[in-house]
Design a protein around this motif. Sequence first.
Motif, PDB file in Angstrom:
ATOM      1  N   LEU A 261       0.827  -1.206   0.000  1.00  0.00           N
ATOM      2  CA  LEU A 261       0.000   0.000   0.000  1.00  0.00           C
ATOM      3  C   LEU A 261       0.864   1.260   0.000  1.00  0.00           C
ATOM      4  O   LEU A 261       0.629   2.201  -0.767  1.00  0.00           O
ATOM      5  N   HIS A 265       0.895   3.099  -3.620  1.00  0.00           N
ATOM      6  CA  HIS A 265       0.034   4.288  -3.639  1.00  0.00           C
ATOM      7  C   HIS A 265       0.834   5.572  -3.496  1.00  0.00           C
ATOM      8  O   HIS A 265       0.764   6.458  -4.359  1.00  0.00           O
ATOM      9  N   SER A 271      -3.795   3.839  -7.710  1.00  0.00           N
ATOM     10  CA  SER A 271      -5.026   4.002  -6.949  1.00  0.00           C
ATOM     11  C   SER A 271      -6.105   3.141  -7.586  1.00  0.00           C
ATOM     12  O   SER A 271      -5.876   2.481  -8.610  1.00  0.00           O
ATOM     13  N   GLY A 276      -6.137  -1.792  -5.162  1.00  0.00           N
ATOM     14  CA  GLY A 276      -6.890  -2.713  -4.316  1.00  0.00           C
ATOM     15  C   GLY A 276      -6.507  -4.161  -4.546  1.00  0.00           C
ATOM     16  O   GLY A 276      -6.336  -4.931  -3.600  1.00  0.00           O
ATOM     17  N   TRP A 322      -8.027  -4.956   5.824  1.00  0.00           N
ATOM     18  CA  TRP A 322      -7.390  -4.337   4.659  1.00  0.00           C
ATOM     19  C   TRP A 322      -8.427  -3.846   3.659  1.00  0.00           C
ATOM     20  O   TRP A 322      -8.227  -2.798   3.015  1.00  0.00           O
ATOM     21  N   LEU A 326      -8.751   0.077   2.455  1.00  0.00           N
ATOM     22  CA  LEU A 326      -8.847   0.508   1.054  1.00  0.00           C
ATOM     23  C   LEU A 326     -10.096   1.352   0.822  1.00  0.00           C
ATOM     24  O   LEU A 326     -10.072   2.339   0.080  1.00  0.00           O
ATOM     25  N   HIS A 330     -10.142   5.425  -0.431  1.00  0.00           N
ATOM     26  CA  HIS A 330     -10.816   5.903  -1.649  1.00  0.00           C
ATOM     27  C   HIS A 330     -12.131   6.624  -1.333  1.00  0.00           C
ATOM     28  O   HIS A 330     -12.961   6.824  -2.213  1.00  0.00           O
TER      29      HIS A 330
END
Length: 331
Positions: A261, A265, A271, A276, A322, A326, A330
């Motif tokens: 991550l 990211h 993204s 994901g 997790w 995520l 977002h």
Amino acid sequence: MSWIVFYKLLAIFIVVAIGWFVGRMRWLGEATAGGSGGDPAKVLSAAAFYIFVPALLFRTTARVDFATLPWLTLMGFFIPVLGLMVLVYALQRRRGAGRAGAAVPSVQAITAVFGNTLQVGVPLAAGVFGEAGLAIHITVVSLHALCILTLLTALVELDLARERAAGQGQQSLGEILLSTARNTVIHPVVLPVLAGLSWNALGLRLPAVLDEVLQLLGTAVVPLCLTLIGMSLAYYGWPKNWRAVLGPVAAKLLLLPALVLLIAHWGLGLSGLPLGVIVMMGALPVGSNALIFSQRYRCMESETTAAIVLSTVLFAGTAPLWLGALALLHG
């Protein structure tokens, strides 16, 4: 998690339990002293390592289309995975784990990073991210074993060459490197990968019959490995050193997805769907190839088996964490 993933996890435990029952009843025979000879768990592991896994690796590398690979997404996954793998290996070497066996650092490293990308990963990607997410997942899977197993094979063979050199007296650096290169290339994991890459580079298509044979052999990997996990529990029992289990499990379920991550990211700017998919891929429990690797080098079989079972159980609790992270990221 979706019910599809839950049912897949339940199915995994049932198949592992079947393997445990078969091993407990000794239907395939008794374990021999030192794990040699006709030890059923070793025989099954050898079959997977010398027949089924090479078929899967050759077919995968021969068919992958490198021109269409999403390289940024792959970098977001493999930079943290290979970085953590080398870090775990180096820390184990520094702490002297190699004195307990030359293969210990490599076995600990593969347990900390090699995920269950097929039995758990495929239904998770399909159930959570849909067809588009599954396509990304399968693309990463096509290089997963290739990258991790090839690098770790080179590292463990180098350690084994050093160990042999120490036991046989002084050997030159050139002799050690030559021995490492020979044993790395002529290896049931690396050789089919190199052959598949060569086939791919020549632009050749697999003949239909050969492709069917390789596919049949490759499909045996999953049930064989799950049965092998259960049999290993029955033959070798739970480990006495749980520290060697909990560390890799924590690294696999918590540290690795956090690194994916962070790097993917904030480092590479990924993204949405690609982010994901690879974060959840990093969060997967320990895969059965770690056990095949440990049994290949007769090192930490019970610890690796326990790590696979424990991480699969704990995954039911860590995966929603997790997925929640995520979702928050977002908005």
